[in-house]
Every structure is written in structure tokens, then in C-alpha cells.
Scaffold this active site. Structure first.
Site, PDB file in Angstrom:
ATOM      1  N   ASP A 152     -35.954  -8.449  13.169  1.00  0.00           N
ATOM      2  CA  ASP A 152     -35.080  -7.704  13.346  1.00  0.00           C
ATOM      3  C   ASP A 152     -35.162  -7.109  15.033  1.00  0.00           C
ATOM      4  OD1 ASP A 152     -32.597  -6.709  12.739  1.00  0.00           O
ATOM      5  OD2 ASP A 152     -33.339  -4.567  11.999  1.00  0.00           O
ATOM      6  N   CYS A 232     -18.801   1.247   6.429  1.00  0.00           N
ATOM      7  CA  CYS A 232     -20.006   1.210   5.428  1.00  0.00           C
ATOM      8  C   CYS A 232     -21.026   2.602   5.683  1.00  0.00           C
ATOM      9  CB  CYS A 232     -20.943   0.158   6.005  1.00  0.00           C
ATOM     10  SG  CYS A 232     -22.414  -0.274   5.278  1.00  0.00           S
TER      11      CYS A 232
END
Length: 394
Positions: A152, A232
Site C-alpha cells: 500500500d 464512503c
């Protein structure tokens, strides 16, 4: 810190790519990874164009919100060989963080905080990185193949890479779904300079199911496989830096860091297993803590409580903003009101503004009494008082 097993003595050099692939898989599993897959680093031109088109559509719609970095180095996101020209194989590594209990249970206790499962243990970046580096060291020390390690931290589309390596498929909630581990996998990658036999890519097994889409509190999925990050809850509570839009605040409920709803309802979780990596298991202090207690955290207290976790990365002010919203959504007025009163005097204007909204929502009469007594000249906090007053009049 995760304690890694010692690297064994150097085995005989494998004579074939298949033997090398098996040796890497065996070592990865020994180091504690739950799943390993191999995929070609090269993309067919058609697949590359499709990835770029999907990313371009996402960015053009502005769905990335504050995450401007998603638009940077787009070519590298679409193709591992653009990221590193020498790459020939993607080794996809996965760690299972499956919860032992229903992660949505905390939503039924509005005096407590719901913290995403992935953030209740040690920061997975640290856990994954230590294992990836150990595996990379094993490969280099044994065979001297060049490699790069990612967790990531680079523009590499890890979920499409994992699907190509047979780890699972990108579900309608845009996260990876595994037939063995459900929706509970952390991903990391090693790019290798040597070409190894690939695993068969996984097919999509979502079928007609839309449980993950229908459960979303904020309707963040405009269509299957499409996520509008600006709606979200994970984005709003973690990535978004300023005040959350007023119409979305009631929908946060008591979720103060992330949201597991779309993951938790996935039917494939019936095959999920509990995490076996102890560092990823929830700390008791992060399993549905009391909101009123969290509201008392100063900077030092916040750092102590969340040391080594992903929560610490958003900072104390953003975290307390989320706590204030959750207090405003609570039905426990007697417990929440003193905590909100405390946050009205917080050093951070972001927190004070959130507390103003919480007070107006939870205790309108108290809000009416306090609005004339408080003289907060910070423009953002003043705007919160004005907006709440306008809503009261309306």
C-alpha cells in the site's frame, strides 16, 4: 512487533522456475502469510487500457474526494512494468484478519464506538512489511534475483494483481473477496525480475448478490463495482480532513474509524477463518470503547492509546471530530451531553465545530441556551453555530 521465525540455511538452488516458485510459496507460508499467488507482471494492451479507463472515469467524476494522490502516476497504477520495467512476476501475498465476532455488533450500542476490524490490532502496514522484507531477503540471499516490495506504498493496483494471481476477485464492494477467507484479507506484493509460472486468475463469483451494495448506510455505491469515496464512511472518517457534510453526519452512526458493513455482510464470509496472526487480533481497549471516555483524550492520551495502530495516523483532532459526531447520534443523552460539553471547549476548531452540531442534534434546548453564551470567533466554528441555528428555525 511481530517476531519472525529464523531464516533457514540456504537450500540448494532450484533448477527450474517451477521449483523456485514452490520454494517462495513454502517460505511465505512459513513466515505466516495465509495465501500466496503468482501472476505475470506484464499486462495485455487491452487490459491496460481498461484499467486506465476505469481509473480515469473514477477521477473524472471526482469520486476520489481529498485523495488527490490517486490521480498521480496513473500509468504506473495500470501496469506493474511501467512502475518497474524489470518486473516479470507479481508475487501476491495475503494476511487474513478475519474477526472472531460479528463486526457489526458494536452498531447496536450507540454509547460505544465502532472501530473497523482492521484497525483494532497493530497497524497492518508494519506487520505486512516485516514479513515481505523477510521474504524478499530470503529470495535475494538465496538466488540474487532483483525485487521490489510493496504494501500500500506505491501506485500498484493490488486488488487486480491479487485477482490475476488467483487470490480472489474484486467484489461489487470493490474489495477483494476470497473463497477461503471471505472479505478479510490484507494484501502486499513483491515484484520479481524473474519470470515464474503463474496461477490461474480467479473468476468473479458475486453472481446476482447485492448485499454489500444494499447495506451501505450512505449509498456510496452508484453501481456494482463502483465506489464514490466521498460518500464512503471509511473515507469520511479516515481520509477526509475537514468537517463532514451535514447530511452525511447522521448516517455515520457510532462509526468513528472506518466501516465494515459492506465487508461483514458478504455471504462468502461463511468460509472465513479467524485471524491467526496475533499482532492483527483486536486489542481489548479498541473493541467498542465508550464514546464518553474517548472524548476525554488529549494529544498525549490519544497517542498512548493508539500507539502502533492505524488509528494513530489520522491524528487526535480528526479522531475527536468523529467521536463528536457519534455522540450527536447517540440516544444516551445523559452520558453523551457532558462529553459534548467538554468538546465545545476543545483546542481544535475542527472538534469544537463537530461538538456544536452534536449539541444541536442531541439537545436542542441546551443548544438554544448555549448559543448566546458562547463566543467562538473561529470562522469554521461560527459557521457551525449559524448552520445549526438555521436548521432549528427551519
Amino acid at each position: 512487533m511481530t517476531r519472525l521465525p529464523p531464516v533457514p540455511k540456504r537450500p540448494p538452488r532450484p533448477a527450474t522456475p517451477a521449483a523456485l516458485r514452490q520454494a517462495i510459496r513454502d517460505e511465505a507460508l512459513r513466515l505466516g502469510f495465509d495465501a500466496v499467488g503468482f501472476a505475470p507482471a506484464a499486462l495485455a494492451p487491452e487490459a491496460r487500457r481498461e484499467r486506465l479507463q476505469r481509473l480515469g472515469d473514477f477521477l473524472a467524476a471526482g469520486w476520489q474526494g481529498d485523495m488527490g494522490w490517486l490521480g498521480e502516476r496513473a500509468d504506473e497504477r495500470a501496469d506493474p512494468q511501467t512502475l518497474w520495467r524489470e518486473a516479470r512476476t507479481v508475487v501476491s501475498l495475503a494476511l487474513n484478519y478475519g474477526p472472531a465476532v460479528d463486526p457489526m455488533a458494536a452498531l447496536g450500542h450507540d454509547d460505544r464506538a465502532a472501530i473497523s476490524v482492521y484497525a483494532q490490532g497493530r497497524d497492518y502496514h508494519d506487520v505486512m512489511k516485516s514479513k515481505l522484507k523477510a521474504l524478499g531477503r530470503f529470495i535475494w540471499d538465496t538466488w540474487r534475483h532483483d525485487l521490489k516490495v510493496f504494501v500500500d506504498t506505491a501506485p500498484l493496483m493490488e486488488k487486480p494483481a491479487a485477482q490475476a494471481a488467483g487470490q480472489g476477485w474484486q467484489g461489487k464492494h470493490t474489495n477483494l473477496v476470497s473463497r477461503r477467507f471471505g472479505s478479510w484479507l490484507f494484501l502486499g506484493e513483491i515484484l520479481l525480475s524473474v519470470e515464474l509460472p503463474a496461477d490461474e486468475a480467479e473468476a468473479d463469483h458475486c453472481g446476482q448478490c447485492r448485499a454489500c451494495l444494499d447495506v451501505c448506510p450512505t449509498a456510496a455505491f452508484p453501481a456494482p463495482y463502483r465506489l464514490e469515496a466521498r460518500r464512503c464512511i471509511s473515507y469520511l472518517t479516515i481520509e477526509h480532513e475537514g468537517p463532514v457534510d451535514r447530511d452525511l453526519r447522521p448516517l455515520l452512526g457510532n462509526r468513528i474509524y472506518g466501516c465494515d458493513d459492506c465487508l461483514a455482510v458478504c455471504p462468502w464470509n461463511k468460509f472465513a477463518q479467524r485471524a491467526r496472526e496475533t499482532a492483527l487480533m483486536p486489542r481489548p481497549a479498541l473493541d467498542a470503547p465508550l464514546l464518553a471516555e474517548l472524548a476525554t483524550l488529549d494529544e498525549a492520551g490519544f497517542r498512548r492509546r493508539f500507539a502502533g495502530t492505524a488509528v494513530k495516523r489520522i491524528g487526535r483532532d480528526r479522531f475527536l471530530r468523529n467521536v463528536a459526531y457519534a455522540l450527536g447520534n447517540s440516544a444516551r443523552r445523559a452520558a453523551a451531553l457532558p462529553a459534548i460539553e467538554r468538546l465545545l471547549g476543545d483546542p481544535s476548531p475542527l472538534v469544537r465545530g463537530a461538538a456544536v452540531w452534536a449539541l444541536s442534534r442531541l439537545a436542542p434546548q441546551e443548544f438554544a441556551r448555549r448559543r448566546g453564551a458562547i463566543r467562538d470567533e473561529h470562522p469554521d466554528v461560527h459557521a457551525e453555530w449559524s448552520a445549526a441555528l438555521a436548521e432549528e428555525v427551519a
